[in-house]
Structure formats: structure tokens, C-alpha cells
Design a protein around this motif. Sequence first.
Motif, mmCIF file in Angstrom:
data_model
loop_
_atom_site.group_PDB
_atom_site.id
_atom_site.type_symbol
_atom_site.label_atom_id
_atom_site.label_comp_id
_atom_site.label_asym_id
_atom_site.label_seq_id
_atom_site.Cartn_x
_atom_site.Cartn_y
_atom_site.Cartn_z
ATOM 1 N N PHE A 1 45.486 55.614 27.288
ATOM 2 C CA PHE A 1 45.511 55.393 28.738
ATOM 3 C C PHE A 1 44.109 54.945 29.157
ATOM 4 C CE2 PHE A 1 48.790 58.546 27.879
ATOM 5 C CZ PHE A 1 49.880 58.025 28.555
ATOM 6 N N TRP A 2 43.941 53.643 29.301
ATOM 7 C CA TRP A 2 42.607 53.090 29.546
ATOM 8 C C TRP A 2 41.999 53.601 30.845
ATOM 9 C CZ3 TRP A 2 44.032 47.314 28.176
ATOM 10 C CH2 TRP A 2 44.273 47.233 26.796
ATOM 11 N N PHE A 3 42.805 53.726 31.887
ATOM 12 C CA PHE A 3 42.321 54.253 33.156
ATOM 13 C C PHE A 3 42.822 55.673 33.406
ATOM 14 C CE2 PHE A 3 41.635 49.910 35.462
ATOM 15 C CZ PHE A 3 40.618 49.628 34.578
ATOM 16 N N GLY A 4 43.394 56.294 32.401
ATOM 17 C CA GLY A 4 43.944 57.625 32.570
ATOM 18 C C GLY A 4 45.390 57.583 33.045
ATOM 19 N N ALA A 5 45.938 58.754 33.346
ATOM 20 C CA ALA A 5 47.307 58.888 33.835
ATOM 21 C C ALA A 5 47.304 59.710 35.111
ATOM 22 C CB ALA A 5 48.200 59.545 32.774
ATOM 23 N N ASP A 6 48.351 59.528 35.939
ATOM 24 C CA ASP A 6 48.407 60.228 37.216
ATOM 25 C C ASP A 6 49.072 61.595 37.061
ATOM 26 O OD1 ASP A 6 51.056 59.638 36.883
ATOM 27 O OD2 ASP A 6 51.221 58.313 38.618
ATOM 28 N N ALA A 7 49.449 62.193 38.196
ATOM 29 C CA ALA A 7 50.009 63.543 38.192
ATOM 30 C C ALA A 7 51.350 63.625 37.486
ATOM 31 C CB ALA A 7 50.145 64.048 39.630
ATOM 32 N N LEU A 8 52.029 62.507 37.292
ATOM 33 C CA LEU A 8 53.322 62.494 36.607
ATOM 34 C C LEU A 8 53.230 61.863 35.226
ATOM 35 C CD1 LEU A 8 55.644 61.457 39.599
ATOM 36 C CD2 LEU A 8 55.175 63.755 38.713
ATOM 37 N N GLY A 9 52.037 61.638 34.741
ATOM 38 C CA GLY A 9 51.845 61.089 33.409
ATOM 39 C C GLY A 9 52.069 59.595 33.309
ATOM 40 N N ARG A 10 52.033 58.877 34.421
ATOM 41 C CA ARG A 10 52.257 57.432 34.395
ATOM 42 C C ARG A 10 50.935 56.698 34.189
ATOM 43 N NH1 ARG A 10 55.613 57.623 39.972
ATOM 44 N NH2 ARG A 10 53.628 58.627 40.494
ATOM 45 N N ASP A 11 50.996 55.592 33.465
ATOM 46 C CA ASP A 11 49.792 54.831 33.116
ATOM 47 C C ASP A 11 49.139 54.260 34.370
ATOM 48 O OD1 ASP A 11 47.911 53.504 31.382
ATOM 49 O OD2 ASP A 11 48.998 51.656 31.783
ATOM 50 N N LEU A 12 47.904 54.684 34.615
ATOM 51 C CA LEU A 12 47.208 54.276 35.836
ATOM 52 C C LEU A 12 46.756 52.820 35.767
ATOM 53 C CD1 LEU A 12 46.321 55.418 38.553
ATOM 54 C CD2 LEU A 12 44.145 56.067 37.509
ATOM 55 N N PHE A 13 46.426 52.333 34.582
ATOM 56 C CA PHE A 13 45.977 50.946 34.429
ATOM 57 C C PHE A 13 47.050 49.976 34.913
ATOM 58 C CE2 PHE A 13 45.728 47.036 31.942
ATOM 59 C CZ PHE A 13 44.409 46.660 32.118
ATOM 60 N N SER A 14 48.274 50.161 34.442
ATOM 61 C CA SER A 14 49.357 49.263 34.832
ATOM 62 C C SER A 14 49.674 49.387 36.314
ATOM 63 C CB SER A 14 50.606 49.554 34.002
ATOM 64 O OG SER A 14 50.341 49.428 32.626
ATOM 65 N N ARG A 15 49.662 50.607 36.820
ATOM 66 C CA ARG A 15 50.003 50.825 38.228
ATOM 67 C C ARG A 15 48.941 50.251 39.160
ATOM 68 N NH1 ARG A 15 53.920 54.431 39.482
ATOM 69 N NH2 ARG A 15 52.828 55.175 41.349
ATOM 70 N N ILE A 16 47.693 50.267 38.725
ATOM 71 C CA ILE A 16 46.627 49.714 39.570
ATOM 72 C C ILE A 16 46.814 48.218 39.765
ATOM 73 C CG2 ILE A 16 44.179 49.077 39.513
ATOM 74 C CD1 ILE A 16 43.565 51.892 38.574
ATOM 75 N N TRP A 17 47.155 47.499 38.707
ATOM 76 C CA TRP A 17 47.293 46.048 38.843
ATOM 77 C C TRP A 17 48.560 45.670 39.596
ATOM 78 C CZ3 TRP A 17 42.959 43.960 38.695
ATOM 79 C CH2 TRP A 17 41.984 44.368 37.786
ATOM 80 N N VAL A 18 49.603 46.505 39.505
ATOM 81 C CA VAL A 18 50.765 46.284 40.366
ATOM 82 C C VAL A 18 50.392 46.537 41.824
ATOM 83 C CG1 VAL A 18 53.067 47.127 40.955
ATOM 84 C CG2 VAL A 18 52.453 46.786 38.580
ATOM 85 N N GLY A 19 49.613 47.598 42.061
ATOM 86 C CA GLY A 19 49.160 47.865 43.423
ATOM 87 C C GLY A 19 48.272 46.767 43.971
ATOM 88 N N ALA A 20 47.398 46.209 43.120
ATOM 89 C CA ALA A 20 46.564 45.091 43.555
ATOM 90 C C ALA A 20 47.417 43.874 43.873
ATOM 91 C CB ALA A 20 45.543 44.754 42.476
ATOM 92 N N ARG A 21 48.485 43.663 43.106
ATOM 93 C CA ARG A 21 49.401 42.554 43.390
ATOM 94 C C ARG A 21 50.047 42.717 44.757
ATOM 95 N NH1 ARG A 21 54.274 41.917 39.291
ATOM 96 N NH2 ARG A 21 52.527 41.481 37.882
ATOM 97 N N VAL A 22 50.505 43.922 45.063
ATOM 98 C CA VAL A 22 51.124 44.171 46.370
ATOM 99 C C VAL A 22 50.108 43.978 47.497
ATOM 100 C CG1 VAL A 22 52.212 45.930 47.812
ATOM 101 C CG2 VAL A 22 52.868 45.716 45.413
ATOM 102 N N SER A 23 48.904 44.511 47.322
ATOM 103 C CA SER A 23 47.872 44.380 48.357
ATOM 104 C C SER A 23 47.500 42.920 48.588
ATOM 105 C CB SER A 23 46.630 45.187 47.967
ATOM 106 O OG SER A 23 46.923 46.563 47.865
ATOM 107 N N LEU A 24 47.372 42.151 47.496
ATOM 108 C CA LEU A 24 47.057 40.730 47.632
ATOM 109 C C LEU A 24 48.205 39.962 48.282
ATOM 110 C CD1 LEU A 24 45.202 39.755 44.334
ATOM 111 C CD2 LEU A 24 44.335 39.519 46.659
ATOM 112 N N THR A 25 49.438 40.320 47.939
ATOM 113 C CA THR A 25 50.594 39.645 48.536
ATOM 114 C C THR A 25 50.632 39.880 50.038
ATOM 115 O OG1 THR A 25 51.859 39.885 46.500
ATOM 116 C CG2 THR A 25 53.097 39.453 48.505
ATOM 117 N N VAL A 26 50.425 41.125 50.449
ATOM 118 C CA VAL A 26 50.400 41.436 51.883
ATOM 119 C C VAL A 26 49.276 40.668 52.573
ATOM 120 C CG1 VAL A 26 49.973 43.275 53.562
ATOM 121 C CG2 VAL A 26 51.466 43.699 51.605
ATOM 122 N N ALA A 27 48.093 40.634 51.946
ATOM 123 C CA ALA A 27 46.956 39.939 52.555
ATOM 124 C C ALA A 27 47.202 38.441 52.665
ATOM 125 C CB ALA A 27 45.692 40.209 51.743
ATOM 126 N N LEU A 28 47.776 37.829 51.636
ATOM 127 C CA LEU A 28 48.032 36.389 51.663
ATOM 128 C C LEU A 28 49.091 36.033 52.696
ATOM 129 C CD1 LEU A 28 47.980 35.601 47.829
ATOM 130 C CD2 LEU A 28 46.256 34.965 49.529
#
Length: 303
Positions: free
Chosen positions: A82-109
Motif C-alpha cells: 500500500f504505497w499511500f497506506g490504507a484507510d479505516a476499511l483497508g482500502r488502498d489509499l493510492f488508488s482512491r486518491i487518484w479517483v478523488g482527484a479525477r472527480v475534483s478535476l471533473t467538477v472544476a472543469l
Amino acid sequence: MIDQSKFKRIDKSLLDSDNIVRPTISYWQDAWRRLRQNPVAMVGLFLLLVSLVMVVVGPYIRGMDLYAINGSAKFQTPDAEFWFGADALGRDLFSRIWVGARVSLTVALLCTAIQIIVGCAYGATMAYFGGDVDNVMMRIIEIITSMPSLLITLLIMMVLGNSMWALLVAMCITAWCSTARQMRGLIMQLREAEYVMAAEAFGANPYWIITRHLLPNTLSILILNVATSIPTYIFTEASLSFLGMGLQSPEISLGTLIADGQAQLDIYPHLVFFPSLVLCVIVFGFNILGDGLRDALDPKLRQ
């Protein structure tokens, strides 16, 4: 005595003025040349290109399910798995961060696109027709901007709910007003140009004049407006989601990830550090690139 061997005879044909004059380049070529000569702006461009690539491919690099719960990896600190660690439910934080960045960029655009389209159309209409049309439309803008934008955003989110479309409406409801005012001032200056008067004399309709003559001459200002508006929307979305007024779990954005990790900040700081780092890198890249574009697109600095 002067040693003539140190001097070289030059062909007179090389001294022709046509050979020593700098080649003519367009406004956009000169702007790109000056942008490339700005190392800070190029750093911002590099950061944004890397961020965009990671937004596209980042969620798939680890090959992990974004929503699958892994009890054995709860609050896992960064390691080889887990390059960026895992969250409270054991989910990969690295993958979730880039999905979150995609959503934030989509909203901004999307918000920036709505702001530019509505602001340009509204401001161009005010400036071109003037008179009573300009007065009535300006009063509408003054009424909208007289109310606190944050209060309007929160009220809209309370009424429409915590969805992406509600967030788009809430963030764009007042943002276009500044663009409309800016376009109004620019086009009021351009409408007195000779080429606009010539188009009117030939019987061109207002829509043709606005779209073919006036708006293209404000393109440099619009590009700068886009570069400065996108980071503002990214930060606003993250702030609203962090406060619980924007997107909420199970939706993924940088704001929701920071909000989810805030409760465990003292014990597991990586849950907040990595989403905040990605958010800061993206916003920083847009800000310094916007400053570079401001200098590159300024006609007064053209040489």
C-alpha cells in the motif's frame, strides 16, 4: 599597428537588411516562446501534466478494488503493498486518491466551462447592445452579487442534496458574474474598432459579429481566466466536501478523503497527508501556470 590578420572580410550581401531582421512570429507563437522561457511556469505545467496522467492511469496501477473492504489492512501505513497506506476499511489509499482527484478535476472543469460560456454570452450581449439592455442586465448581476456566494452555495446544497449536479449548480450560480463583467468591459472597447464597424456596415448580424470578431479577440483573457478559475473550484469543492456540505461518502473526492481521515489525524496522519499533498500539488501547479500565462499573454510584454 593593427594586425589585419585578426579581422575577417564579410560579404556585403550578408549585410542586407532582409537577412538581419528577426523573423515575424504570431502573437500565440510569441506567447508560447515567453512561457517556455519562464522556468516557474514550466514547473507548473509539468506538475499538471503528471497529475493528469496519474488521474487517468493512477486508479488502475495497483489493480485493487476501490470499494472492497479488507479487514486485515485497516489503517495500514505506507509500505510496498500500500504505497499511500490504507484507510479505516483497508482500502488502498493510492488508488482512491487518484479517483478523488479525477472527480475534483471533473467538477472544476465543468464549473469553469459553465462560468466561461454563460459569462461570455451574458457579458457580450450587454456590451454589444448597450443602452437599456445593458442597464437591466447589469442590475441583475448586481442583485446576484449582493448576496454572499457562500450562503447561496450552502442553501442550494441543502435544498438539492449532496450530489455532483447539485454541487455544480451551487458553485456556478454566482461565479459567472465576474466573467460577465470582465467580458463587458473588454467588448465595450472592442466594439469601437474599425473592423467591427466595417462588419456592421456590410450588414452582419449581431451574433456573427460577437462570435467571429469580438469573442476571438478576448481569447487570451479567457485562457487566463480558465487557468485561475480551475484551482479555485478544486479548493472550493474540497472545502465543501470537508465541511460535509459537498460530496459525501461513498462518493470519492479529495475533500471526502480528507474529511474521512480527519478523525484519525493524530494516530494515522497519512490518511490526511497524502490527499492534502495531491490537492496542494494540483492547485499549486495551476496557480504558478496561471501566473506564467498572465505574463506570456500580456501584449505589453511582447518584444
